[in-house]
Design a protein around this motif. Structure first.
Motif, PDB file in Angstrom:
ATOM      1  N   ILE A 467      -0.251  -1.691   5.495  1.00 39.99           N
ATOM      2  CA  ILE A 467      -1.489  -2.214   5.238  1.00 39.99           C
ATOM      3  C   ILE A 467      -1.917  -2.267   3.771  1.00 39.99           C
ATOM      4  N   LYS A 468      -2.794  -3.136   3.422  1.00 40.61           N
ATOM      5  CA  LYS A 468      -3.185  -3.216   2.154  1.00 40.61           C
ATOM      6  C   LYS A 468      -4.968  -2.924   2.003  1.00 40.61           C
ATOM      7  N   THR A 469      -5.320  -2.044   1.146  1.00 43.68           N
ATOM      8  CA  THR A 469      -6.761  -1.691   1.249  1.00 43.68           C
ATOM      9  C   THR A 469      -7.258  -1.530  -0.242  1.00 43.68           C
ATOM     10  N   TYR A 470      -8.345  -1.858  -0.516  1.00 45.63           N
ATOM     11  CA  TYR A 470      -9.068  -1.500  -1.773  1.00 45.63           C
ATOM     12  C   TYR A 470     -10.469  -1.320  -1.604  1.00 45.63           C
ATOM     13  N   MET A 471     -11.052  -0.284  -2.413  1.00 43.07           N
ATOM     14  CA  MET A 471     -12.279   0.348  -2.238  1.00 43.07           C
ATOM     15  C   MET A 471     -12.753   0.608  -3.467  1.00 43.07           C
ATOM     16  N   ARG A 472     -14.090   1.205  -3.460  1.00 45.76           N
ATOM     17  CA  ARG A 472     -14.818   1.760  -4.578  1.00 45.76           C
ATOM     18  C   ARG A 472     -15.434   3.139  -4.044  1.00 45.76           C
ATOM     19  N   LEU A 473     -14.952   4.084  -4.724  1.00 48.11           N
ATOM     20  CA  LEU A 473     -15.422   5.388  -4.304  1.00 48.11           C
ATOM     21  C   LEU A 473     -16.075   6.362  -5.291  1.00 48.11           C
ATOM     22  N   SER A 474     -16.944   7.258  -4.805  1.00 48.32           N
ATOM     23  CA  SER A 474     -17.561   8.076  -5.521  1.00 48.32           C
ATOM     24  C   SER A 474     -16.650   9.079  -6.279  1.00 48.32           C
ATOM     25  N   PRO A 475     -16.911   9.670  -7.432  1.00 52.11           N
ATOM     26  CA  PRO A 475     -15.860  10.503  -8.033  1.00 52.11           C
ATOM     27  C   PRO A 475     -15.543  11.761  -7.145  1.00 52.11           C
ATOM     28  N   ASP A 476     -16.509  12.197  -6.358  1.00 58.55           N
ATOM     29  CA  ASP A 476     -16.079  13.319  -5.374  1.00 58.55           C
ATOM     30  C   ASP A 476     -15.181  12.763  -4.148  1.00 58.55           C
ATOM     31  N   PHE A 477     -14.956  11.508  -4.022  1.00 59.37           N
ATOM     32  CA  PHE A 477     -14.426  10.877  -2.806  1.00 59.37           C
ATOM     33  C   PHE A 477     -15.173  11.152  -1.499  1.00 59.37           C
ATOM     34  N   ALA A 478     -16.558  11.109  -1.654  1.00 60.34           N
ATOM     35  CA  ALA A 478     -17.185  11.653  -0.408  1.00 60.34           C
ATOM     36  C   ALA A 478     -17.986  10.238   0.055  1.00 60.34           C
ATOM     37  N   LYS A 479     -18.292   9.426  -0.718  1.00 59.41           N
ATOM     38  CA  LYS A 479     -18.897   8.081  -0.585  1.00 59.41           C
ATOM     39  C   LYS A 479     -18.277   6.899  -0.948  1.00 59.41           C
ATOM     40  N   MET A 480     -18.494   5.717  -0.278  1.00 59.19           N
ATOM     41  CA  MET A 480     -17.769   4.662  -0.506  1.00 59.19           C
ATOM     42  C   MET A 480     -18.883   3.402  -0.741  1.00 59.19           C
ATOM     43  N   ALA A 481     -18.734   2.681  -1.636  1.00 61.54           N
ATOM     44  CA  ALA A 481     -19.446   1.441  -1.982  1.00 61.54           C
ATOM     45  C   ALA A 481     -19.101   0.197  -1.337  1.00 61.54           C
ATOM     46  N   TRP A 482     -17.913  -0.027  -0.985  1.00 58.43           N
ATOM     47  CA  TRP A 482     -17.310  -1.013  -0.239  1.00 58.43           C
ATOM     48  C   TRP A 482     -15.818  -0.941   0.183  1.00 58.43           C
ATOM     49  N   PHE A 483     -15.403  -1.489   1.073  1.00 59.96           N
ATOM     50  CA  PHE A 483     -13.977  -1.360   1.641  1.00 59.96           C
ATOM     51  C   PHE A 483     -13.471  -2.555   1.926  1.00 59.96           C
ATOM     52  N   LEU A 484     -12.223  -2.764   1.626  1.00 61.15           N
ATOM     53  CA  LEU A 484     -11.562  -4.341   2.065  1.00 61.15           C
ATOM     54  C   LEU A 484     -10.324  -3.907   2.497  1.00 61.15           C
ATOM     55  N   VAL A 485     -10.110  -4.541   3.879  1.00 57.30           N
ATOM     56  CA  VAL A 485      -8.756  -4.401   4.279  1.00 57.30           C
ATOM     57  C   VAL A 485      -8.123  -5.914   4.405  1.00 57.30           C
ATOM     58  N   THR A 486      -7.040  -6.140   3.759  1.00 54.16           N
ATOM     59  CA  THR A 486      -6.583  -7.562   3.673  1.00 54.16           C
ATOM     60  C   THR A 486      -4.702  -7.683   3.791  1.00 54.16           C
ATOM     61  N   SER A 487      -4.335  -8.804   3.722  1.00 57.58           N
ATOM     62  CA  SER A 487      -3.026  -8.927   3.546  1.00 57.58           C
ATOM     63  C   SER A 487      -2.571  -9.069   2.148  1.00 57.58           C
ATOM     64  N   ALA A 488      -3.556  -8.973   1.411  1.00 59.93           N
ATOM     65  CA  ALA A 488      -3.235  -9.170  -0.211  1.00 59.93           C
ATOM     66  C   ALA A 488      -2.686  -8.097  -0.977  1.00 59.93           C
TER      67      ALA A 488
END
Length: 581
Positions: A467-488
């Motif tokens: 799997i390939k994933t990219y995301m933006r997370l809070s410093p405490d890794f409790a919240k997420m601004a966005w999530f991408l699952v992709t083939s890239a």
């Protein structure tokens, strides 16, 4: 030249230069792992084993297939033996402990096909009747031992799909682990199940196809239905695929004809079952708030392949308005002006500008990327990774470049040698992680960003990711601004690289992914589901991140998995060594 590593001693006999990203040649992104003629002497392998693992694939996967058929058993004496590599390699840095093979961007093999080519045509879905509504109970149909899926498993999968699953994000089932770790996961048989209705025809997009295996995943009553395989194979690889498909009269092939590169997708995001628009409804109807329908059609049109026109017509006739994700694709070409934001990381940048807000507290949130292959990224981080690519990932709202974006931490997750060695498959699992020596030794700076692959599984064994994933997370890794699952994967070929003083984006590959944004789900941020397999029930609005957080950085002893060098000092979970040649 003989080198010593923590996994054994081996001999490098000469140099084998890889080709850089800048060279305009026929390249494959998923990769350009396409077969170069091997110069190795494998007297203990038959020619069928050497050249034909049953499906088209990369050199790395072929090496894994060979080692599964004929493993090299670990013996303590091997820890001091020398193993000669068949190809000449550049001498690597003295402190590396390894050296590299072909880069993420090799050229295709040259020469005529070994087999006659058959005409490729697409079945006409227009001639087929419409989907019947899905039944409330699994239908009865005959099964063989080979296709055994119990009715309980059928019903369990149906319950999973029928439940209120807000994000419709599923992982792939893995064999050899405790059942609880497959909860919430799907097999391709589940997706093709009659529980979705009566299958009329299907199109499969992928990097490599094991045709016999794929056909067996279809329920018996659907195996004669038209199947279109969209592939990027050329020359010998294309001829082998045609030979594999020849016994199946219902299978047709569609080659993506490319001038620069080809990569395909392995995402698993499951859409709703889209209803047919009423007859006479304009085809522009049935669009979602995320513009998913028109974006999907644009992606398919980019192939410029007649067989896919039939599928574009089908999509146009259906209502995709339930979709709540954004499509992010890559298509080969050079894009300027208003089209520079159509594909690749500039497409991601555009969506983040338009559909996120400038929230001050999020400016310093880390970006996490996870992938299974790595391309040539340049001599230092300023050439692409921490300039144009990171600039796209850290955008918040339509405010141009955000203040403080250079201070955003970047965590890159890629398996270590120990991750692979201790995995379910052992060393052969590294055949799906084709980071090569030639590429890695050119970008040692990159490894300071690496974090270990870690996902909650049974015991000490682990399944290696594809799997390939990219995301933006809070410093405490409790919240997420966005999530991408992709083939890239992490490469310029997949995401694109700027040319002509930043006025042109050049992309080599086809890629496809879906972006989850909180605004599309009526939220400010996603809450992260920290314990995916915990008995404790978490809200349906919690997003299931597919690996452990926070990421664990490599320690001094960790090395990234390099597929094309031997590992002989320590056995894997099956008691074998890794000798890829």
């Amino acid at each position: 030249m003989t080198q010593e590593s923590s996994y054994g001693k081996w001999t490098v006999s000469s140099s084998d230069e890889s080709e850089g990203d800048e060279k305009p040649s026929s390249l494959d992104e998923k990769k350009t792992w396409f077969e170069k003629p091997s110069t190795s002497s494998l007297s203990n392998f038959g020619q069928d084993v050497l050249n034909d693992p049953g499906y088209t694939c990369s050199d790395a996967r072929k090496a894994a297939h060979r080692r599964k058929l004929s493993p090299v058993k670990f013996e303590s004496k091997n820890s001091t033996s020398q193993i000669s590599l068949p190809k000449k390699q550049k001498a690597s840095q003295e402190d590396l402990g390894w050296s590299l093979s072909s880069s993420d961007e090799e050229s295709y093999p040259k020469g005529p096909s070994k087999h006659p080519l058959k005409e490729e045509r697409c079945p006409s879905p227009k001639e087929l009747s419409e989907h019947r509504p899905r039944s409330s109970q699994p239908p009865n149909f005959p099964k063989t031992e080979e296709d055994d899926v119990t009715s309980d498993e059928d019903q369990e999968s149906w319950d999973l799909l029928d439940e209120k699953n807000l994000f419709r994000f599923y992982l792939t089932k893995v064999s050899g682990i405790m059942p609880k770790y497959n909860s919430g996961a799907l097999h391709i048989k589940d997706i093709l199940s009659p529980l979705f209705g009566t299958l009329l025809s299907s199109a499969q997009f992928n990097y490599c196809f094991e045709v016999d295996w794929l056909v067996r995943q279809y329920p018996l009553e659907f195996r004669k239905k038209p199947i279109l395989l969209v592939h990027g194979d050329k020359r010998e690889a294309k001829a082998r695929l045609q030979e594999k498909a020849k016994p199946f009269e219902n299978i047709s092939l569609c080659q993506a004809k490319l001038d620069i590169a080809f990569g395909t997708h392995h995402t698993i995001w499951l859409s709703p079952l889209y209803p047919r628009l009423p007859y006479g409804t304009p085809r522009t109807y049935g669009e979602s708030s995320t513009n998913f329908k028109s974006d999907l059609i644009s992606y398919l049109m980019a192939y410029n392949a007649p067989p896919l026109k039939e599928w574009i017509d089908i999509i146009e006739k259906h209502d995709l308005s339930e979709t709540r994700v954004y499509l992010i694709g890559s298509t080969p070409g050079r894009f300027q002006g208003k089209h520079i934001e159509d594909w690749g990381h500039f497409r991601l940048r555009k969506l983040l500008k338009e559909h996120t807000s400038m929230i001050p507290e999020q400016q310093s949130w880390p970006v996490v990327g996870q992938f299974s292959s790595i391309g040539s990224l340049g001599v230092d981080e300023s050439k692409w990774l921490c300039s144009e690519f990171k600039d796209s990932l850290v955008i918040l709202g339509n405010h141009g470049k955000n203040q403080g974006q250079h201070n955003v931490p970047l965590h890159l997750i890629y398996p270590t040698v120990e991750n692979v060695r201790n995995s379910l498959e052992g060393y052969p699992a590294g055949g799906s992680l084709p980071y090569s020596l030639q590429t890695a030794e050119k970008q040692l700076w990159l490894h300071s960003y690496f974090h270990k692959w870690s996902a909650e599984t049974s015991g000490r064994t682990n399944a290696m990711p594809h799997i390939k994933t990219y995301m933006r997370l809070s410093p405490d890794f409790a919240k997420m601004a966005w999530f991408l699952v992709t083939s890239a994967n992490l490469s310029k070929a997949a995401w694109g690289a700027l040319e002509k003083n930043g006025t042109q984006l050049m992309i080599r590959s086809y890629e496809l992914g879906v972006l989850f944004l909180p605004s599309a789900f009526g939220m400010d941020t996603f809450k992260i589901k920290r314990k995916v397999f915990s008995e404790k029930q978490e809200p349906a609005t919690s997003f299931p991140v597919p690996y452990d957080l926070p990421p664990e950085i490599y320690d001094n002893k960790d090395r990234p998995w390099i597929w094309n060098i031997p590992y002989v000092k320590a056995p894997d979970t099956h008691g074998n060594m890794w000798v890829p040649s």
